[in-house]
Design an enzyme around this catalytic site. Structure first.
Site, mmCIF file in Angstrom:
data_model
loop_
_atom_site.group_PDB
_atom_site.id
_atom_site.type_symbol
_atom_site.label_atom_id
_atom_site.label_comp_id
_atom_site.label_asym_id
_atom_site.label_seq_id
_atom_site.Cartn_x
_atom_site.Cartn_y
_atom_site.Cartn_z
ATOM 1 N N GLY A 50 0.899 -1.326 0.003
ATOM 2 C CA GLY A 50 -0.073 -0.104 -0.021
ATOM 3 C C GLY A 50 0.794 1.320 -0.077
ATOM 4 O O GLY A 50 2.002 1.145 0.485
ATOM 5 N N GLN A 55 3.125 10.047 1.545
ATOM 6 C CA GLN A 55 4.352 9.446 1.542
ATOM 7 C C GLN A 55 5.213 9.940 0.227
ATOM 8 O O GLN A 55 6.460 9.747 0.383
ATOM 9 C CB GLN A 55 4.165 7.947 1.432
ATOM 10 C CG GLN A 55 3.673 7.476 2.932
ATOM 11 C CD GLN A 55 3.528 5.761 2.770
ATOM 12 O OE1 GLN A 55 2.429 5.129 2.106
ATOM 13 N NE2 GLN A 55 4.400 5.315 3.448
ATOM 14 N N CYS A 97 6.300 0.039 8.186
ATOM 15 C CA CYS A 97 5.640 1.258 7.027
ATOM 16 C C CYS A 97 7.066 1.828 6.240
ATOM 17 O O CYS A 97 8.025 1.612 6.878
ATOM 18 C CB CYS A 97 5.338 2.306 8.164
ATOM 19 S SG CYS A 97 4.704 3.473 6.946
ATOM 20 N N LEU A 98 6.936 1.852 4.996
ATOM 21 C CA LEU A 98 7.827 2.306 4.315
ATOM 22 C C LEU A 98 8.441 3.393 4.531
ATOM 23 O O LEU A 98 9.614 3.897 4.422
ATOM 24 C CB LEU A 98 7.379 2.449 2.715
ATOM 25 C CG LEU A 98 7.023 1.006 2.139
ATOM 26 C CD1 LEU A 98 6.530 1.294 0.678
ATOM 27 C CD2 LEU A 98 8.176 -0.047 2.057
ATOM 28 N N HIS A 139 -4.269 1.402 7.703
ATOM 29 C CA HIS A 139 -2.914 1.847 7.835
ATOM 30 C C HIS A 139 -2.841 2.948 6.776
ATOM 31 O O HIS A 139 -2.349 4.244 6.899
ATOM 32 C CB HIS A 139 -1.747 1.041 7.353
ATOM 33 C CG HIS A 139 -0.491 1.348 7.479
ATOM 34 N ND1 HIS A 139 0.450 0.943 8.540
ATOM 35 C CD2 HIS A 139 0.256 2.115 6.564
ATOM 36 C CE1 HIS A 139 1.825 1.275 8.296
ATOM 37 N NE2 HIS A 139 1.508 2.344 7.053
ATOM 38 N N GLU A 140 -3.376 3.158 5.784
ATOM 39 C CA GLU A 140 -3.348 3.994 4.648
ATOM 40 C C GLU A 140 -4.044 5.070 4.837
ATOM 41 O O GLU A 140 -3.855 6.256 4.546
ATOM 42 C CB GLU A 140 -3.764 3.258 3.132
ATOM 43 C CG GLU A 140 -2.874 2.242 2.645
ATOM 44 C CD GLU A 140 -1.394 2.224 2.941
ATOM 45 O OE1 GLU A 140 -0.939 3.358 2.752
ATOM 46 O OE2 GLU A 140 -0.640 1.477 3.106
ATOM 47 N N HIS A 143 -2.659 7.270 7.105
ATOM 48 C CA HIS A 143 -1.370 8.259 6.494
ATOM 49 C C HIS A 143 -2.168 9.558 5.864
ATOM 50 O O HIS A 143 -1.599 10.642 5.949
ATOM 51 C CB HIS A 143 -0.937 7.609 5.336
ATOM 52 C CG HIS A 143 0.293 6.486 5.569
ATOM 53 N ND1 HIS A 143 1.555 7.211 6.122
ATOM 54 C CD2 HIS A 143 0.571 5.265 5.316
ATOM 55 C CE1 HIS A 143 2.429 6.347 6.248
ATOM 56 N NE2 HIS A 143 1.961 5.201 5.823
HETATM 57 NI NI NI Z 1 2.821 3.439 5.903
#
Ligand code: NI
Length: 175
Positions: A50, A55, A97-98, A139-140, A143
């Site tokens: 995702g 991000q 998380c990236l 999670h998205e 963000h």
């Molecule tokens: Ni994340």
């Protein structure tokens, strides 16, 4: 052509802003199509399952998701202006998380969710999620509200065991 964009890491102010709603008329703009193509390219390259627009420093309410597990109910999807219409149950699992590379921790989330929004053509979509897919949707959407999983995490730690490294590399690399 789609391009891999730079993923911001925790500490960058864009990750902490509440992203702005997308005007559906803008979905017809080729630049918006390019943004979505680039989001998929960036997500797959990472690799992640995702990616939310903030991000990559675009403070707008959309994300891409693809669990890449062979289940067509799990993507690829683009979700614009998402909203929950159902949240149910509670479950804890390991997450990464990236934007917080190399770390994992346990987060309690809803077990089942339904999310509605628009797809990249501006058509209404409705996604039902359970398990990892439900976790990814939450999670998205976090963000988009300037929330990172580290705000909710228990036992945040550097990924060290093979299982934790796998979690970072694969499924739990939620974005
Ligand atoms: Ni994340």
């Amino acid at each position: 052509m789609a391009y891999v964009r730079t993923i911001l890491t925790d500490g960058h102010p864009t990750l902490r802003r509440v992203a702005k709603k997308v005007d559906p008329a803008h979905l017809r703009d080729p630049l918006f199509g390019q943004l979505i193509d680039d989001m998929f390219e960036t997500m797959y390259a990472a690799p992640g399952i995702g990616l939310a627009a903030p991000q990559i420093d675009v403070p707008k309410r959309l994300f891409t998701v693809d669990l890449q597990d062979g289940d067509e109910g799990h993507g690829p999807f683009t979700v614009v202006n998402p909203k929950f219409t159902l949240t149910e149950g509670e479950i804890e699992a390991t997450e990464g998380c990236l934007s917080v590379p190399g770390y994992v921790g346990e987060v309690t989330r809803y077990e089942r969710v339904v999310v509605v929004g628009l797809d990249r053509e501006g058509k209404k979509i409705r996604l039902e999620g359970e398990g990892l897919f439900a976790r990814c949707l939450q999670h998205e959407i976090d963000h988009l509200n300037g929330v990172l999983y580290v705000d909710k995490v228990k036992n945040l730690r550097k990924a060290e065991t093979q299982a934790e490294l796998d979690a970072v590399e694969e499924a739990a690399s939620l974005s």
